[in-house]
Design a protein around this motif. Structure first.
Motif, PDB file in Angstrom:
ATOM      1  N   THR A 200       1.588  -7.526  11.772  1.00 18.14           N
ATOM      2  CA  THR A 200       0.647  -6.654  11.086  1.00 18.14           C
ATOM      3  C   THR A 200       0.249  -7.233   9.741  1.00 18.14           C
ATOM      4  O   THR A 200       1.047  -7.885   9.057  1.00 18.14           O
ATOM      5  CB  THR A 200       1.248  -5.263  10.865  1.00 18.14           C
ATOM      6  N   GLU A 201      -0.983  -6.940   9.338  1.00 16.15           N
ATOM      7  CA  GLU A 201      -1.461  -7.430   8.051  1.00 16.15           C
ATOM      8  C   GLU A 201      -0.674  -6.811   6.899  1.00 16.15           C
ATOM      9  O   GLU A 201      -0.429  -7.460   5.886  1.00 16.15           O
ATOM     10  CB  GLU A 201      -2.946  -7.132   7.891  1.00 16.15           C
ATOM     11  N   SER A 202      -0.237  -5.554   7.062  1.00 11.40           N
ATOM     12  CA  SER A 202       0.512  -4.920   5.974  1.00 11.40           C
ATOM     13  C   SER A 202       1.843  -5.616   5.740  1.00 11.40           C
ATOM     14  O   SER A 202       2.253  -5.825   4.582  1.00 11.40           O
ATOM     15  CB  SER A 202       0.743  -3.440   6.289  1.00 11.40           C
ATOM     16  N   SER A 203       2.535  -6.002   6.823  1.00 10.06           N
ATOM     17  CA  SER A 203       3.819  -6.691   6.647  1.00 10.06           C
ATOM     18  C   SER A 203       3.614  -8.081   6.053  1.00 10.06           C
ATOM     19  O   SER A 203       4.411  -8.537   5.219  1.00 10.06           O
ATOM     20  CB  SER A 203       4.565  -6.784   7.973  1.00 10.06           C
ATOM     21  N   ALA A 205       1.078  -8.929   4.103  1.00 13.26           N
ATOM     22  CA  ALA A 205       0.688  -8.741   2.702  1.00 13.26           C
ATOM     23  C   ALA A 205       1.909  -8.488   1.828  1.00 13.26           C
ATOM     24  O   ALA A 205       1.997  -8.992   0.695  1.00 13.26           O
ATOM     25  CB  ALA A 205      -0.292  -7.578   2.597  1.00 13.26           C
ATOM     26  N   PHE A 206       2.869  -7.714   2.352  1.00 18.49           N
ATOM     27  CA  PHE A 206       4.092  -7.466   1.587  1.00 18.49           C
ATOM     28  C   PHE A 206       4.861  -8.765   1.392  1.00 18.49           C
ATOM     29  O   PHE A 206       5.390  -9.026   0.297  1.00 18.49           O
ATOM     30  CB  PHE A 206       4.953  -6.437   2.303  1.00 18.49           C
ATOM     31  N   ASP A 209       3.383 -10.598  -1.384  1.00 15.64           N
ATOM     32  CA  ASP A 209       3.751 -10.003  -2.661  1.00 15.64           C
ATOM     33  C   ASP A 209       5.140 -10.435  -3.111  1.00 15.64           C
ATOM     34  O   ASP A 209       5.442 -10.423  -4.313  1.00 15.64           O
ATOM     35  CB  ASP A 209       3.690  -8.478  -2.583  1.00 15.64           C
ATOM     36  N   ARG A 321       7.291   7.935   8.009  1.00 15.04           N
ATOM     37  CA  ARG A 321       7.350   7.267   6.714  1.00 15.04           C
ATOM     38  C   ARG A 321       7.443   8.334   5.634  1.00 15.04           C
ATOM     39  O   ARG A 321       6.606   9.240   5.580  1.00 15.04           O
ATOM     40  CB  ARG A 321       6.084   6.430   6.521  1.00 15.04           C
ATOM     41  N   PRO A 327       5.871  -0.236   0.066  1.00 15.69           N
ATOM     42  CA  PRO A 327       5.530  -1.066   1.225  1.00 15.69           C
ATOM     43  C   PRO A 327       6.716  -1.730   1.913  1.00 15.69           C
ATOM     44  O   PRO A 327       6.556  -2.323   2.977  1.00 15.69           O
ATOM     45  CB  PRO A 327       4.610  -2.124   0.619  1.00 15.69           C
TER      46      PRO A 327
END
Length: 338
Positions: A200-203, A205-206, A209, A321, A327
């Motif tokens: 996933t893009e969210s994982s 992106a984290f 970071d 969640r 995140p």
């Protein structure tokens, strides 16, 4: 005391249960923080293999990633343990078999696992009884948040060490979950150039970071030589991909577990002269993980997205969640809150 009790797949309650008493050789710990793990989720769904193998049964008390303070000591335990801040090994061997005598209690056939196997209650409760021999002291610089991350960190440290990176080696970690990210942190601390693959893009992106610049999906992995590949996923097809991607004479490390059989072609393993290592437990890596957290060479705090109460643990296990969660992939429970 209050404890989270899992009574059947998807069914739970926070109950008043008898407070533990320190048996000979044991201590009672006031639990300050507990991590929710993928293993706990498998018990919640009923998919955990131990349930079907007779090693575990409902009702049960989960929680094997914990930190707290010793509140009582049993007969035969050094009184100096009283008041110490500690975390504890999950794997409790019988102490007498050949494996235990060789120092491999984490693979003892008769082992108990705190909150996991052998009717040993876990730490999702205000107090926990555990053998004094399983304890590891936490220095002042390792607070409860870090203390509850020592157990998953020990697994990840062992995976990173099994990858045997030399400074400048390129290592690929499959799966940017808690264990994958911790393994990436330990690999980076060892001087490796770390790459991560996720879904996933969210994982991803984290992961960026956290300072990991080289992140990909399975469709965008570049054609690069990877000296080591760590599979920290539960995907049955990825062990084979790890072997495919690793350089000849490299190392593949398997720390993830799929729900069904995973298959690799041992002809590729032999013809590429690859070393493959499986990692089960944090036990041999706990002290080194505490030291890494204490000296700041690895800082896993950003992985904790939220801290919830015992009453909120059920929805978390069900996949919800928490409101306001960050995140990161890890949720902690404070049994004293609420």
């Amino acid at each position: 005391m209050r404890a989270f009790v899992l009574t059947a797949p998807g069914r739970y309650a926070v109950r008043e249960v008898p407070a533990p008493v320190a048996a000979p050789g044991e201590v009672v710990v006031d639990v300050e923080r507990v991590g929710v793990c993928g293993t706990d989720v498998e018990f919640f769904t009923g998919d955990m293999a131990y349930l079907h193998q007779g090693h575990s049964a409902y009702p049960m008390r989960l929680g094997h990633e914990w930190a707290g303070r010793v509140a009582a000591v049993g007969d035969g335990v050094d009184p100096a343990w009283f008041g110490r801040r500690v975390m504890g090994d999950t794997m409790l061997g019988c102490g007498t078999c050949r494996r235990c005598r060789r120092g491999d209690q984490h693979v003892c056939e008769k082992r108990q696992e705190v909150g996991v196997r052998g009717e040993r209650p876990g730490a999702l409760a205000e107090q926990l009884a555990t053998p004094a021999s399983s304890l590891h002291v936490l220095p002042d610089s390792v607070d409860a948040v870090l203390g509850a991350l020592v157990e998953p960190g020990g697994n990840a440290l062992r995976a990173a060490r099994a990858a045997a990176p030399r400074p400048g080696d390129r290592a690929l970690v499959l799966g940017p979950g808690t264990i994958g990210l911790l393994a990436a942190m330990f690999l980076r601390a060892a001087g490796a150039e770390v790459h991560l693959m996720g879904r996933t893009e969210s994982s991803l992106a984290f992961a960026r970071d956290l300072g990991f610049a080289h992140v990909y999906t399975d469709e965008s992995i570049p054609d690069l030589p990877f000296d080591a590949v760590v599979d920290a996923t539960n995907a049955a097809q990825l062990p084979a991909l790890a072997l495919e991607l690793v350089e000849p004479a490299g190392r593949v490390v398997y720390i993830g577990l799929a729900g069904g059989p995973s298959r690799i072609d041992t002809r590729a393993l032999v013809l590429k002269d690859v070393t493959a290592v499986g990692i089960l437990s944090a036990s041999p890596g706990l002290d080194a993980t505490v030291r890494a957290y204490a000296d700041g060479s690895v800082d896993p705090r950003p992985l904790v997205a939220a801290t919830v109460t015992l009453e909120q643990a059920g929805p978390v296990l069900a996949g919800e969640r928490p409101a306001g969660a960050g995140p990161g992939p890890k949720i902690h429970v404070d049994p004293r809150a609420g």
